[in-house]
Design an enzyme around this catalytic site. Structure first.
Site, PDB file in Angstrom:
ATOM      1  N   ASP A  87      20.326  36.831  56.241  1.00 49.38           N
ATOM      2  CA  ASP A  87      19.072  37.580  56.244  1.00 49.38           C
ATOM      3  C   ASP A  87      18.182  37.205  55.070  1.00 49.38           C
ATOM      4  O   ASP A  87      16.953  37.211  55.185  1.00 49.38           O
ATOM      5  CB  ASP A  87      19.361  39.088  56.206  1.00 49.38           C
ATOM      6  N   ASP A 162      11.128  45.248  51.147  1.00 48.48           N
ATOM      7  CA  ASP A 162      10.862  46.341  50.227  1.00 48.48           C
ATOM      8  C   ASP A 162      10.296  45.864  48.901  1.00 48.48           C
ATOM      9  O   ASP A 162      10.344  44.678  48.560  1.00 48.48           O
ATOM     10  CB  ASP A 162      12.144  47.149  49.964  1.00 48.48           C
ATOM     11  N   ALA A 203      18.349  47.990  54.356  1.00 51.58           N
ATOM     12  CA  ALA A 203      18.724  47.229  53.165  1.00 51.58           C
ATOM     13  C   ALA A 203      18.992  48.187  52.007  1.00 51.58           C
ATOM     14  O   ALA A 203      19.755  49.141  52.160  1.00 51.58           O
ATOM     15  CB  ALA A 203      17.624  46.214  52.840  1.00 51.58           C
TER      16      ALA A 203
END
Length: 305
Positions: A87, A162, A203
């Site tokens: 990822d 984020d 996450a």
């Protein structure tokens, strides 16, 4: 759409967008992993056997002793982009290629694989269905923002998962003042603060006790990290059309972008965050089901994990 009882439930609309051409794929590889070369060569052969030419980014090519093309040239010429790794590799590719707005598919050569969800065994079948148009392109919300220094200088960034504000020193707390559309609403004291997209909800946000949001939702998640007070330190979900302003009052802090870029925040600096004008385009198998991914990756319903 399935009716339940006497009503039809609301559904977030899935994009009907398709690739204009499926002739050329641009690849990046998991960084610092020269051992991935045989795997890349196998997958490259699978693409070429289906009539899809492969371009490899210069940096990835150098890592495995091959010739490649500059990243920007690859993004401009490829019909779609491919990350071969985990990822983190896909996150990097989405951010770096954002200006080209090319659809991205992740082939999972990592561990968890929330985003890079095409397994190594699935590549041939996925390509066959890709050529038949049996796939979908999801439009995922992204963050765009900037750090405005007290000098007036602006440092701009794009984030997919984020933005995390923490102290640059381990075990030191920060105090983060937060405003929405220019109006102060809270001050967070603790180990940090996470501003997450729905994609990033699985996450760091999840580890910090924040909620999971369906990835096509358009919203921010504001989650404190190890808050020093429980009275006003709860996760908050706000619509994506609000802007968020943050400053680290009286403390030095750092802003981490997708865990891959870092900006220093000093007293007087302000961090501005808004929903990006365009989202990330992720290519998935047509039958890809987010709730199945959650069940598999988080072991939901598994009594033996």
């Amino acid at each position: 759409m399935r009716s339940v009882g006497n009503f039809t439930p609301y559904r977030i609309r899935m994009s009907k967008e398709k690739l204009v051409e499926v002739n050329t794929a641009g690849f990046i590889l998991k960084p610092d992993s020269p051992e991935i070369k045989p795997l890349y060569e196998k997958i490259k052969a699978q693409f070429e056997a289906k009539g899809i030419s492969v371009m490899l980014s210069e940096k990835s090519a150098k890592m495995i002793g091959l010739e490649g093309v500059p990243f920007e040239e690859m993004c401009a010429k490829a019909d779609f982009l491919v990350s071969l790794g985990g990822d983190g590799t896909l996150l990097s590719l989405v951010r770096r290629s954002y200006g080209h707005h090319k659809p991205v598919v992740g082939i999972n050569a990592g561990n968890l694989g929330f985003l890079a969800d095409i397994t190594l065994d699935d590549v041939d079948a996925f390509l066959a269905r890709l050529l038949l148009g049996e796939y979908r392109i999801d439009d995922r919300m992204m963050i765009e923002g900037y750090v405005q220094k007290s000098s007036g200088e602006k440092k701009r960034f794009i984030a997919f998962n984020d933005v995390v504000i923490t102290s640059p020193e381990p075990s030191k707390m920060v105090r983060v003042n937060a405003s929405i559309d220019g109006e102060r609403f809270n001050s967070y004291t603790g180990d940090g603060l996470i501003i997450s997209t729905p994609t990033g909800s699985t996450a760091y946000n999840l580890s910090a006790g924040g909620p999971i949001l369906y990835p096509l939702t358009q919203a921010f998640i504001i989650t404190p990290v190890l808050a020093h007070s429980l009275a006003n330190q709860r996760p908050l979900v706000v619509p994506a059309d609000f802007s968020i302003e943050l400053d680290a009052e009286k403390y030095r802090a750092i802003a981490s972008i997708d865990g891959q870029e870092v900006y220093e925040l000093e007293e007087g600096d302000i961090l501005y965050i808004a929903g990006a004008k365009k989202g990330a385009k992720l290519i998935h198998r047509k039958e890809h089901n987010y709730f199945s991914v959650l069940r598999e990756k988080l072991h939901w319903g598994d009594r033996n994990w």
